[in-house]
Each structure stands twice: as structure tokens, then as C-alpha cells.
Design an enzyme around this catalytic site. Structure first.
Site, PDB file in Angstrom:
ATOM      1  N   ILE A 130      74.804  36.192  66.007  1.00  0.00           N
ATOM      2  CA  ILE A 130      75.189  36.957  64.683  1.00  0.00           C
ATOM      3  C   ILE A 130      73.920  37.975  64.723  1.00  0.00           C
ATOM      4  O   ILE A 130      72.692  37.659  64.527  1.00  0.00           O
ATOM      5  CB  ILE A 130      75.251  36.192  63.483  1.00  0.00           C
ATOM      6  CG1 ILE A 130      76.198  35.170  63.744  1.00  0.00           C
ATOM      7  CG2 ILE A 130      75.702  37.188  62.371  1.00  0.00           C
ATOM      8  CD1 ILE A 130      77.624  35.612  64.098  1.00  0.00           C
ATOM      9  N   LYS A 131      74.242  39.513  64.818  1.00  0.00           N
ATOM     10  CA  LYS A 131      73.279  40.245  64.688  1.00  0.00           C
ATOM     11  C   LYS A 131      72.913  40.527  63.010  1.00  0.00           C
ATOM     12  O   LYS A 131      73.686  40.972  62.176  1.00  0.00           O
ATOM     13  CB  LYS A 131      73.734  41.618  65.226  1.00  0.00           C
ATOM     14  CG  LYS A 131      73.795  41.426  67.049  1.00  0.00           C
ATOM     15  CD  LYS A 131      74.266  42.571  67.644  1.00  0.00           C
ATOM     16  CE  LYS A 131      73.227  43.547  67.889  1.00  0.00           C
ATOM     17  NZ  LYS A 131      73.725  44.800  68.517  1.00  0.00           N
ATOM     18  N   ILE A 132      71.651  40.509  62.898  1.00  0.00           N
ATOM     19  CA  ILE A 132      70.973  40.907  61.484  1.00  0.00           C
ATOM     20  C   ILE A 132      70.090  41.895  61.846  1.00  0.00           C
ATOM     21  O   ILE A 132      69.124  41.751  62.358  1.00  0.00           O
ATOM     22  CB  ILE A 132      70.552  39.763  60.772  1.00  0.00           C
ATOM     23  CG1 ILE A 132      71.853  38.647  60.529  1.00  0.00           C
ATOM     24  CG2 ILE A 132      69.848  40.040  59.405  1.00  0.00           C
ATOM     25  CD1 ILE A 132      71.245  37.238  59.854  1.00  0.00           C
TER      26      ILE A 132
ATOM     27  N   THR B  40      76.971  44.065  71.278  1.00  0.00           N
ATOM     28  CA  THR B  40      77.961  45.099  70.726  1.00  0.00           C
ATOM     29  C   THR B  40      77.509  45.385  69.403  1.00  0.00           C
ATOM     30  O   THR B  40      76.521  44.844  68.807  1.00  0.00           O
ATOM     31  CB  THR B  40      79.396  44.439  70.778  1.00  0.00           C
ATOM     32  OG1 THR B  40      80.246  45.701  70.358  1.00  0.00           O
ATOM     33  CG2 THR B  40      79.644  43.307  69.770  1.00  0.00           C
TER      34      THR B  40
ATOM     35  N   ILE C 108      77.765  39.564  67.661  1.00  0.00           N
ATOM     36  CA  ILE C 108      78.566  40.342  66.567  1.00  0.00           C
ATOM     37  C   ILE C 108      77.735  40.767  65.493  1.00  0.00           C
ATOM     38  O   ILE C 108      76.986  40.027  65.136  1.00  0.00           O
ATOM     39  CB  ILE C 108      79.890  39.855  66.538  1.00  0.00           C
ATOM     40  CG1 ILE C 108      80.495  40.476  65.469  1.00  0.00           C
ATOM     41  CG2 ILE C 108      79.548  38.175  65.922  1.00  0.00           C
ATOM     42  CD1 ILE C 108      82.135  40.148  65.252  1.00  0.00           C
TER      43      ILE C 108
END
Length: 370
Positions: free
Chosen positions: A139-141, A44, A108
């Protein structure tokens, strides 16, 4: 069960849905996709959350509760989005267990406004990991220059990461280095490396959108013959970088301690040019050990008429490089293309975040009777 999607999964491609909403979870649709369409993960981003929160009534009760607590807009966004991600993680927990944590993942993203803020990214990534509190979260970075040291730091603290917004091959090399450096730090800190997972999200269709626009401007017959080909070539060259990096002594040393490769994830796989086949970025990027995250429309198209024609990536680097050389020869500046795409990518996510904030602001005000 979709036979075509099953064939894709059987070829070693992990199918992740590029969509998430409370309605998707509560209606049972996500569970049906997991059971019948070989879906083993979810991604997402702010655009998806902004769309989800602007539709329907699924969020009303929680918005009312947050309004009653006088939550700020940022607090409300965090609570609403992490609730969806946590619930999706729970739905995919069995998939995670069955695959040793490789799949069953839900991503996310840190706030887009932090894309140029290393310390802010580190802080929010670790905060989101704690709030979601599920081992199968990612965790999207973003893979900005400032994001690279954040990736190393966050991986080093034992957090699983989806590195997003990768366009450039040289930047991808630096992403892999950041991941390996993070694993080395994690090992020094005593973390169990087998519990740290990561994917590198290499964006596909947007490359063709930008390159083809430039080819149209050049206008020659040679330029026109190259349209619709840059994105696949770029991704195949990225896979060659992946294969080399994770067959290195550096990674083998980490693998001996339980480390896992950072899988390539093909993102932005919805076809934007109607003259191209709508399953192009799935069929042409089949290779075992990768992820393809698809919007629902693309997944439905592949289920209907997609084809698995074998491994289309391994050994394709030389031909892909020839294509990229041909693009340079007609006047396409690759470095400028990927710089523009990264800048636009961050800007698009920031715009979506602003829309999300506006939607939440209106919802809180409505719940408070303003």
C-alpha cells in the site's frame, strides 16, 4: 532473456515495472516481462491508472457490471484498480514465494486527496489491504508530514507499505523512523515481523528537472557545470542514510525478531532531459539490495544498451555531499527544491486522480446509456 537486464538483476537490483493495466495482464505481456526481462515487481499510481482506463476496451465488461449495480465513481475506481492489482499479485505470486516475499510485489496508492489527512490515510490503506487481499501487495502512502504517523500505524497493524514521494534527505530519515516505530508496535501487537515488507520510494529524475531549471536561471559557468548531477547525488546520500539506519542497534533488535530492512526504491527513473543518457538513473544507482522501478521505455532502453558498471553507490556519499555543497554555493536552495517537488508531486497525482474520476464517470454514464 535480456542479458543486460539480467546483469542488473545479478548485481542485486530488483527490477520493478512502473506500469500496470488490464491489457498488460490479459495480453500476457506482463508475464513475458517476468519471464524474459527479469521483472520481479510492479508499481502503479493514479497517473498510470488514469492512462490505462482511458484506453482500449479491457475494462468495458466490469464497467457495465458496476453501472448495473449503480456503483458510485469512488466505488468503481476502487473496484477497477484493486482488480488489476489483485490479478498482478496473482501473476507474481511465484516470484513472491521464491524470494520469501521480498519481491513479487504490486503497489496500490491511497487517494492523493488524503496526503494531508493522517486518519483518512490510515483508514483507506487498511481498507485497500483488505480488498486486494494478497500478501504480496504494497500500500503506497506518501511521505508527507501527515503521512508519517499513518506509516507507523499501518505498519504496526501488519500491513506492508511502499512509502512514496520522498525527495528530501531529512524527510527520508523520518520515514525510516516511522517504519521502525511501526515495526516496534507490530512486535508489541504480536505480529510476525518477517511478513511485513516495505520499500521507501526516493524520487530521482524530478530532482534534476527542478535543480537544472534553477541552474539555468543562475546562468554562470559554475552553475552550468553542475547540471544533471543533483539527482544522483541526492539518491547516493539517501543510500548512506539507509545503510546507517539499518546497521543500528535499534534495527538489529527488530531483525532478531524477523524484521526486514525497508529497501530503498529508486523511482522516477525515466530521464526527462534528452541531453542526458536515457539509462542514467539506472546505471548510476546500481547497488545490491535496492529496487529500481522503471517505466517501460526506460526498461527497453536498458535492455538495448544499458551498462552495469558495478556498485555505483556504496562509499559515494562524500563525493555526493561535495556536489550538494557546490549547488548551495552557486545559490540553489535545497530545502526549497524538495518542498516544491513534494507539493508538485501531490498536485500531479491529484490531477491524475481527477482525470481518472472523470474517465470513470464518463464510462459509467455510457454504460447506463446516458
Amino acid at each position: 532473456m535480456s542479458d543486460r537486464l539480467k546483469a542488473l538483476a545479478d548485481a542485486g537490483v530488483s527490477i520493478w515495472l512502473d506500469d500496470l493495466s488490464r491489457e498488460l495482464i490479459n495480453s500476457g505481456e506482463l508475464a513475458r516481462l517476468v519471464a524474459g526481462s527479469s521483472v520481479v515487481g510492479v508499481t502503479t499510481n493514479p497517473t498510470i491508472f488514469a492512462s490505462a482506463l482511458s484506453k482500449g476496451e479491457s475494462y468495458d465488461d466490469q464497467v457495465n457490471e458496476l453501472a448495473g449495480q449503480h456503483a458510485s465513481v469512488d466505488e468503481a475506481i476502487t473496484t477497477l484498480t484493486t482488480t488489476d492489482v489483485r490479478n498482478a499479485c496473482d501473476l507474481l505470486a511465484a516470484t513472491s514465494a521464491a524470494t520469501g516475499g521480498v519481491d513479487g510485489r504490486v503497489s496500490i496508492e491511497v487517494e492523493p486527496g488524503l496526503a494531508k489527512d493522517t486518519e483518512g490515510t490510515i483508514s483507506q490503506a487498511e481498507e485497500l489491504w483488505k480488498i486486494v487481499d494478497r500478501p504480496n501487495a504494497l500500500i503506497k502512502i506518501p511521505a508527507t508530514v501527515e503521512g508519517l504517523p499513518a506509516i507507523t500505524e499501518v505498519i504496526g497493524s501488519g500491513v506492508s507499505v511502499n512509502v512514496t514521494l520522498i525527495f528530501a534527505l531529512e524527510r527520508y530519515r523520518r520515514v525510516i523512523d516511522a517504519y521502525l516505530s511501526g515495526l516496534e508496535r507490530a512486535a508489541e501487537a504480536g505480529h510476525d515481523l518477517s511478513q511485513i515488507h516495505s520499500v521507501a520510494s526516493f524520487f530521482v529524475s524530478r530532482v534534476d528537472t527542478e535543480v537544472d531549471k534553477r541552474l539555468d536561471a543562475i546562468g554562470t559557468e559554475e552553475a552550468q557545470a553542475l547540471k544533471g548531477k543533483a539527482a544522483i547525488a541526492n539518491a547516493r546520500l539517501a543510500y548512506a542514510i539507509f545503510a546507517e539506519a539499518f546497521d543500528s542497534d535499534r534495527f538489529r533488535t527488530l531483525a532478531a525478531r524477523g524484521a526486514r530492512p525497508q529497501r530503498p526504491l529508486w523511482a522516477s527513473t525515466g530521464v526527462k532531459d534528452p541531453s542526458l543518457p536515457d539509462t542514467l538513473y539506472v546505471t548510476e544507482l546500481v547497488v545490491a539490495g535496492t529496487v529500481n522501478t522503471m517505466p517501460g521505455k526506460t526498461m527497453q532502453a536498458f535492455a538495448d544498451h544499458g551498462e552495469v558498471l558495478g556498485d555505483k553507490v556504496t562509499g559515494a556519499a562524500a563525493e555526493a555531499q561535495q556536489l550538494m555543497d557546490s549547488l548551495a554555493a552557486v545559490g540553489v536552495d535545497y530545502d526549497d527544491v524538495v518542498a516544491v517537488l513534494e507539493r508538485e508531486g501531490v498536485d500531479k497525482f491529484q490531477k491524475s486522480w481527477d482525470e481518472l474520476a472523470a474517465t470513470v464517470t464518463d464510462a459509467l454514464r455510457g454504460a447506463e446509456g446516458e
